[in-house]
Design an enzyme around this catalytic site. Structure first.
Site, PDB file in Angstrom:
ATOM      1  N   ASP A  33       3.615 -11.737 103.454  1.00  0.00           N
ATOM      2  CA  ASP A  33       2.184 -11.913 103.684  1.00  0.00           C
ATOM      3  C   ASP A  33       1.705 -10.698 104.474  1.00  0.00           C
ATOM      4  O   ASP A  33       2.481 -10.099 105.225  1.00  0.00           O
ATOM      5  CB  ASP A  33       1.907 -13.200 104.465  1.00  0.00           C
ATOM      6  CG  ASP A  33       0.473 -13.686 104.300  1.00  0.00           C
ATOM      7  OD1 ASP A  33       0.251 -14.635 103.539  1.00  0.00           O
ATOM      8  OD2 ASP A  33      -0.433 -13.092 104.931  1.00  0.00           O
ATOM      9  N   ARG A  63     -15.910 -14.945 112.579  1.00  0.00           N
ATOM     10  CA  ARG A  63     -14.496 -14.673 112.827  1.00  0.00           C
ATOM     11  C   ARG A  63     -14.287 -13.408 113.654  1.00  0.00           C
ATOM     12  O   ARG A  63     -13.412 -13.359 114.522  1.00  0.00           O
ATOM     13  CB  ARG A  63     -13.737 -14.588 111.506  1.00  0.00           C
ATOM     14  CG  ARG A  63     -13.698 -15.928 110.771  1.00  0.00           C
ATOM     15  CD  ARG A  63     -12.732 -15.922 109.629  1.00  0.00           C
ATOM     16  NE  ARG A  63     -12.705 -17.229 108.964  1.00  0.00           N
ATOM     17  CZ  ARG A  63     -11.905 -17.510 107.939  1.00  0.00           C
ATOM     18  NH1 ARG A  63     -11.059 -16.593 107.470  1.00  0.00           N
ATOM     19  NH2 ARG A  63     -11.932 -18.708 107.386  1.00  0.00           N
TER      20      ARG A  63
END
Length: 296
Positions: free
Chosen positions: A161, A54
């Site tokens: 979030d 990632r």
């Protein structure tokens, strides 16, 4: 040996991943420490390959040649730390995931509060890890099934979030057909409409549903700029990534913000622990109610 030289030697001798970029145990530990300090997420070394795959995209995008250089950059750059954590967090979500939670919310929380809401009382819900918005919009659709006129009342859903990219996605309220497979056909027909232009093929959730939800960027490890109380909080599949002490702290903070008899919904692999356990009573599958008198 200087610190830089020592790190270089360590990088050569303890490689966890080999590929386009060398990724040493020292690099992993530094990134894991930064991630934990910033977000509370506890990365085990078994996740090294995932971390590499990632973050390698970030190195390419930034033109950074080595993970050691990336560690230097991210240590001093708050914006890149945010991008790093966004790249490493998992955002698996769907509409009406864990359907039993939404049934509990409607029958146990919202329907008993409906008359009070019509008299002007506030109703507050929180999706504490909202990802791309499917969870808070599922909550909003559940609200409208119990209180059809909720958009005209003091009924609101906070959706937060730590990843700014998924928050922005949720604010748009745009979803592909396949993402709506778990939305009942009658709700899909009533509350979603096709869009034209560059988003052609997607469906947009209605303004009435969107008006119930306020999206905000929020790191659960930081300060929470609101006081509650919330009649229900969804915090699902989040604390499982934290160590036990952090889990206990988050459960306690969430529970303090619940109204008496308010509901806490957690992930199927999670269990409430620590001081919050004494303030909550199990009330269904991974559903809890706060001890105390019934809210007027």
């Amino acid at each position: 040996m200087t610190t830089a030289a020592h790190r270089s030697a360590s990088s050569r001798s303890e490689m966890l991943v080999t590929g386009e970029f060398a990724f040493s145990a020292a690099n992993f530990r530094e990134i894991a420490d930064l991630v934990k300090a910033e977000s509370g997420i506890d990365l085990a070394e078994s996740k090294a390959t995932l971390v590499y795959s990632r973050l390698a995209k970030r190195l390419r995008a930034l033109g950074i040649p080595t993970f050691s250089d990336y560690c230097d950059a991210v240590r001093d750059d708050a914006a890149e730390r945010s991008s790093m954590i966004a790249a490493l967090t998992t955002n698996v979500t769907r509409f009406f995931r864990e359907q039993h939670h939404f049934e509990h919310l409607r029958k146990t929380i919202l329907e008993p509060l409906a008359d009070a809401a019509r008299r002007g009382n506030r109703v507050r819900l929180w999706s504490a890890a909202c990802s791309t918005g499917q969870e808070p919009y599922s909550m909003a659709l559940t609200v409208l099934s119990a209180i059809p006129e909720a958009a005209q009342l003091d009924v609101r859903i906070l959706a937060t979030d730590l990843n700014p990219h998924v928050v922005a996605h949720g604010m748009k309220g745009l979803y592909q057909q396949e993402e709506l497979s778990d939305v009942p056909p009658n709700l899909r027909a009533k509350w979603f409409a096709p869009v034209a232009g560059e988003d052609r093929g997607a469906l947009k959730i209605s303004d009435e549903v969107r008006s119930l939800v306020s999206f905000r960027e929020l790191n659960l490890m930081g300060s929470w700029p609101f006081k509650g109380p919330f009649d229900a909080i969804f915090c699902r599949n989040v604390v499982i990534y934290f160590d036990r002490d952090t889990q206990n702290m988050i459960w306690q903070r969430l529970t303090r913000l619940l109204a008496d008899k308010g509901a806490l919904y957690i992930g199927h692999s999670e269990r409430v622990s620590g001081p919050a356990s004494a303030m909550l009573t199990a009330d269904g599958i991974t559903s809890y109610r706060k001890s105390g008198g019934v809210r007027a």
